[in-house]
Enzyme design. Structure first.
Site, PDB file in Angstrom:
ATOM      1  N   ASP A  79      -5.855  -2.634  -3.012  1.00 22.59           N
ATOM      2  CA  ASP A  79      -5.020  -1.742  -3.807  1.00 22.59           C
ATOM      3  C   ASP A  79      -4.585  -2.404  -5.111  1.00 22.59           C
ATOM      4  OD1 ASP A  79      -5.036  -1.016  -0.986  1.00 22.59           O
ATOM      5  OD2 ASP A  79      -3.547   0.504  -1.486  1.00 22.59           O
ATOM      6  N   GLU A  90      -2.442   8.859  -1.222  1.00 24.80           N
ATOM      7  CA  GLU A  90      -3.483   7.999  -0.652  1.00 24.80           C
ATOM      8  C   GLU A  90      -4.815   8.749  -0.552  1.00 24.80           C
ATOM      9  OE1 GLU A  90      -3.949   5.221   3.329  1.00 24.80           O
ATOM     10  OE2 GLU A  90      -2.770   7.058   3.445  1.00 24.80           O
ATOM     11  N   HIS A 145       0.762   6.062  -2.716  1.00 24.47           N
ATOM     12  CA  HIS A 145      -0.171   4.951  -2.909  1.00 24.47           C
ATOM     13  C   HIS A 145      -0.483   4.876  -4.401  1.00 24.47           C
ATOM     14  CE1 HIS A 145      -1.100   4.190   1.278  1.00 24.47           C
ATOM     15  NE2 HIS A 145      -2.164   3.466   0.982  1.00 24.47           N
ATOM     16  N   ASP A 190       0.824  -1.205   0.000  1.00 21.67           N
ATOM     17  CA  ASP A 190       0.000   0.000   0.000  1.00 21.67           C
ATOM     18  C   ASP A 190       0.858   1.255   0.000  1.00 21.67           C
ATOM     19  OD1 ASP A 190       0.881  -0.713   2.586  1.00 21.67           O
ATOM     20  OD2 ASP A 190      -0.672   0.487   3.542  1.00 21.67           O
ATOM     21  N   ARG A 213       5.197   4.231   6.111  1.00 22.07           N
ATOM     22  CA  ARG A 213       4.738   4.134   7.495  1.00 22.07           C
ATOM     23  C   ARG A 213       4.791   2.691   7.992  1.00 22.07           C
ATOM     24  NH1 ARG A 213      -0.904   5.841   5.392  1.00 22.07           N
ATOM     25  NH2 ARG A 213      -2.035   3.887   5.139  1.00 22.07           N
ATOM     26  N   ASP A 214       4.237   2.474   9.175  1.00 27.10           N
ATOM     27  CA  ASP A 214       4.300   1.151   9.794  1.00 27.10           C
ATOM     28  C   ASP A 214       3.204   0.226   9.252  1.00 27.10           C
ATOM     29  OD1 ASP A 214       2.210   2.524  10.914  1.00 27.10           O
ATOM     30  OD2 ASP A 214       2.847   2.269  13.000  1.00 27.10           O
ATOM     31  N   GLU A 215       3.157   0.118   7.926  1.00 25.59           N
ATOM     32  CA  GLU A 215       2.304  -0.842   7.237  1.00 25.59           C
ATOM     33  C   GLU A 215       3.142  -1.533   6.173  1.00 25.59           C
ATOM     34  OE1 GLU A 215      -1.985  -0.134   6.251  1.00 25.59           O
ATOM     35  OE2 GLU A 215      -1.555   1.825   7.117  1.00 25.59           O
ATOM     36  N   TRP A 275     -11.681  -5.962  -2.001  1.00 22.13           N
ATOM     37  CA  TRP A 275     -10.385  -6.415  -1.511  1.00 22.13           C
ATOM     38  C   TRP A 275     -10.247  -7.920  -1.786  1.00 22.13           C
ATOM     39  CZ3 TRP A 275     -11.956  -1.770  -0.819  1.00 22.13           C
ATOM     40  CH2 TRP A 275     -11.077  -0.765  -0.430  1.00 22.13           C
TER      41      TRP A 275
END
Length: 855
Positions: free
Chosen positions: A449, A713, A740, A436, A440-442, A505
């Site tokens: 996506d 995003e 994104h 994605d 960041r913390d992902e 998704w």
């Protein structure tokens, strides 16, 4: 006549010396022949032919002869039937295909959390080294050296998979790194995705609490084979890298590097003895390109008490810093995507991802770069002790090194910048898996996506092996009842119903394989994923109400609709039960088509009827509300939810909604990839260009106007007033990424409509040229390196005239749909023809000229 055979390759796109496929599939560009002979031999001279076959196909043709055995080398070549000249011989080598081929076992040494242990072993080789292969992977991430030289420039190996069921390994030709006599092999192993923290909830060790190296070196000599594998004779210690985390960054103290540890003769008696672990389940050879440094450029450093820099491009990667200073001097590098209104790094969107690299010098000049990590950033700040001199800085962008296949450009530089932003967001988020965001913390494999972006990805690059690899993990992660996780690999399973089961998704199970089929003619992936597709559609059908509407459960819906509340991005304008039901109908109908392609007639009838019934229910119960929104109209048109006799009215309604907003877009993740296509297929070209060219927020060119170099995003990540969005999330930290690719699905429309280039049949065996000029553009061009060769178009317009040059690949047919206009004359390749709305063309380059009576 000499025939030039091009595009010879196997389906394995790893770039490695070996393949994990026992029956490799072969492809080449056609040369206009009706049939081809493929020959396989045990030697490059083809003195010992094993088998041959004749085929009309040029794509995914099986290697002749029996299945390859482990380590077997076979050569193949092709020629057109009736011709004497063969293509150049191509080599294929099998990797270790059976678990029993592995005599090595993973080795580990005690290490503190976050530590990066070093592992090594010395060995002797006799004279007469002929060849050598290193088969290597890790529980964690590894870098491996032989006699002080890196075996590969590949990064973040072995990538991220569903480790409990599937672990990738690579094969490297290391013949040139070995010497007669003493040799040394060494490796560093970091946490990576295996043991490091993943996600925003702070949990580590998702797959295990011990990192390990698995390596098997096989050296062929004149006297036989020498095998050096990881076992209890290996020893482990520590070095300069104190810690390395994907989110945290890398901490390096060069004073702690044991000198010569990668080379023979190092004294490792004080190092710990390694212990062995069981052979991992699901060892599989990597078949996709590795993550590599794909672009590097120098960056100017501005000194004003601190050293600040702008790379000029939002990227996934790191900074390479050259510095001089005394032993013990420290350097810190911080990263951010944007600057705040005070000119400082805006790090709040990183959440818990520190994204900081720290170095301690050992005296003198050093080239510093982090290992086992990457950052999503454009801006950085370097702080250093006063006695340190920064001699130079380079930006290094990393990505899974996919071959670029598509290109687009036009007369408007704003649109070109938008297209470039899409390319960069794909590169930055194709790092081992389709993610994605890179900052960041992902950095997770969100299914929604890639579900909406896969067709665009397959235009931009050869994404086949990359997405096939990810789909294998998707099928593994799928729940036994057919429900699909939101992210793959799945780290959200512990979150209960919130972590799985959302339409748009989960529909990646069907949509992504279909995108591969359309782009590459890839029936094999449809076969491989068929059970997964069917299980998802069946599970969705089981969730329907009595009226065949999907109203239960959590769905992301038209995520980040620009009108949704800041803290609740799932509260879209279009009713979520409509998007859920419409998507299930779409997937059921796609599944019916796939079943037909695979010869499953009963399934084709069942899922076709199911999809139609669900579409009818969506329209009957929710259609009136849905078509009050841009996404509802676009979905009703593109997914054939609206009955045929209602399509015109829905198209008119969509165009009116666009005009009413002055071209500002009103769609989120699910509606955005559909809306421009929906407008143009219903003849509303002016409104489509109104959306594309809108510079107000929300809109694509608003992002460009705010200096974006990647796709955002949130549509309003930076507002018209220049303010950065807070990224608020109800009950959570900020959700704000400037990188994104979901809204970058617009590039599919740029190829297909602005330039007018798209496949008319799977794998580009037929090409459609259908340009629709507008938006003030005076020219546009696109090209595609298709599975069968180059397809391209460039058009120009002005003063009542239109001209185009199109290229049709060998072996393909093409149609040219003339652009809208009052044309009075048509010339094709210099000949005057009667005006017809569609022209049929064969392979080659063709020139078209149109003029109107007003010109």
């Amino acid at each position: 006549m000499t025939i030039s055979y091009t595009g010879l390759r196997t389906r394995d796109d790893s770039g490695l010396i070996a393949t994990g496929e026992a029956r490799p599939l072969l492809s080449w560009h056609p040369v206009g022949a009706r049939a081809y002979t493929v020959e396989a031999a045990a030697d490059a001279a083809f003195d010992e032919v094993i088998a041959s076959l004749t085929t009309e196909r040029t794509f995914d043709v099986p290697l002749p002869g029996p299945a390859l055995a482990s380590r077997e080398v076979r050569w193949w070549r092709v020629r057109a039937v009736g011709e004497e000249e063969w293509s150049e011989p191509c080599r294929v080598e099998a990797a270790l295909l059976e678990a029993g081929d592995w005599t090595a076992r993973p080795v580990t040494v005690p290490a503190a959390p976050d530590a990066v242990p070093l592992l090594r072993r010395e060995f002797a080789l006799p004279q007469g080294i002929l060849s050598a292969r290193l088969y290597v992977t890790a529980l964690g991430l590894h870098q491996t050296w032989i006699n002080g030289a890196l075996v590969s420039e590949d990064l973040l190996e072995p990538g991220w998979t569903e480790y409990r069921d599937r672990l990738l390994y690579a094969t490297y030709d290391v013949t040139g790194l070995l010497a007669e006599g003493r040799n040394a092999i060494g490796a560093a192993v970091a946490d990576g995705w295996y043991r490091g923290p993943l996600g925003w909830f702070g949990r580590s060790a998702w797959y295990g609490d011990r990192t390990a190296l698995l390596a098997q070196l096989e050296v062929e000599t004149v006297d036989g084979c020498v095998v050096v594998g990881t076992d209890e004779t290996w020893r482990g210690g520590t070095g300069a890298v104190a810690s390395a985390g994907l989110y945290a960054g890398c901490t390096t103290d060069l004073r702690n590097e044991p000198r010569g540890w990668r080379e023979p003769g190092f004294d490792d008696r004080d190092w710990a003895a390694a212990t062995t672990l069981d052979l991992p389940a699901g060892l599989e050879h990597r078949s996709m390109p590795a993550v590599r440094a794909v672009r590097t450029w120098p960056v100017e450093v501005v000194a004003d008490g601190r050293l600040r820099l702008d790379t000029g491009q939002n990227l996934a990667g790191y900074l390479r810093v050259t510095a001089t200073g005394p032993a013990g001097a420290e350097i810190t590098v911080r990263h951010a995507e944007v600057l705040d209104d005070q000119g400082e790094l805006h790090t709040a969107p990183l959440r818990s991802a520190a994204s900081v690299d720290r170095y301690t010098l050992d005296g003198g000049r050093a080239v510093l770069e982090p290992v086992f990590t990457f950052h999503g950033f454009r801006y950085a700040e370097i702080t250093a002790d006063p006695e340190v001199r920064i001699d130079g800085v380079e930006a290094v962008a990393i990505s899974s090194d996919l071959r670029r296949t598509g290109r687009f450009s036009c007369s408007d530089e704003r649109v070109n910048r938008l297209y470039d932003n899409v390319i960069w967001s794909q590169m930055d988020n194709f790092v081992s898996i389709p993610t994605d965001c890179p900052q960041r913390d992902e950095r997770l494999g969100w299914t929604g996506d890639i579900q909406v972006f896969a067709p665009t990805a397959c235009r931009n690059s050869d994404a086949r092996s990359f997405l096939r690899n990810w789909l294998r993990d998707l099928a593994i992660a799928q729940y036994p009842d057919g429900k699909m996780p939101h992210v793959v690999p799945d780290i959200l399973g512990d979150l209960g119903d919130w972590g799985s089961g959302s339409t748009g998704w989960g529909d990646a199970a069907v949509g992504v394989p279909w995108a591969l089929y359309e782009a590459y003619g890839d029936l094999e992936t449809l076969r491989d994923q068929y059970a997964s597709m069917r299980a998802w559609v069946d599970w969705g059908a089981s969730r329907l109400d009595a009226d065949r509407v999907w109203s239960a459960g959590f769905h992301f819906g038209d995520w980040l609709d620009p009108g949704a509340p800041s803290g609740d991005p799932a509260r879209a304008a279009v009713p979520t039960p409509f998007t859920a039901t419409a998507y299930l109908s779409h997937s059921a109908r796609l599944l019916a088509r796939i079943a037909g392609l695979l010869g499953r007639a009963e399934d084709a009838d069942h899922y076709g009827a199911l999809g139609d019934a669900i579409a009818d229910a969506a329209w009957k119960h929710l259609g009136n509300k849905a078509i009050e929104t841009q996404t509802g109209c676009a979905m009703a048109l593109r997914f054939r939810i609206a009955p045929d006799d209602e399509r015109h009215a829905v198209g008119e309604r969509l165009a009116a909604l666009v005009r009413a907003r002055g071209g500002r877009i009103g769609t989120g993740f699910l509606g955005t990839p559909l809306i421009l296509h929906a407008l143009t297929e219903t003849g509303h070209h002016e409104e489509a260009y109104l959306l594309l060219m809108n510079e107000r927020c929300p809109g694509w060119l608003h992002q460009v106007g705010q200096g974006a170099t990647t796709v955002w995003e949130r549509w309003d990540a930076i507002g018209e007033d220049g303010r950065i969005h807070g990224g608020d999330m109800d009950g959570g930290g900020p959700m704000l990424s400037f990188n994104h690719y979901a809204y970058g699905a617009v590039a599919d429309w740029l190829y297909a409509t602005v330039a007018g280039l798209s496949p008319a049949a799977p794998g580009w065996s037929a090409v459609s040229f259908a340009p629709v000029p507008g938006g003030g553009l005076t020219w546009a061009s696109a090209e595609m390196d298709t599975p069968i060769g180059r397809a391209a178009i460039r058009w120009e317009t002005g003063d009542g005239s239109f001209s185009a040059e199109v290229e049709v690949p060998p072996g393909a047919t093409a149609t040219v749909t003339l652009p809208p206009g009052d044309w009075s004359s048509l010339r094709l390749n210099g000949r005057t023809l009667q005006i017809a709305p569609v022209l049929d063309l064969g392979p080659g380059v063709h020139r078209i000229a149109l003029s109107s009576s007003r010109s």
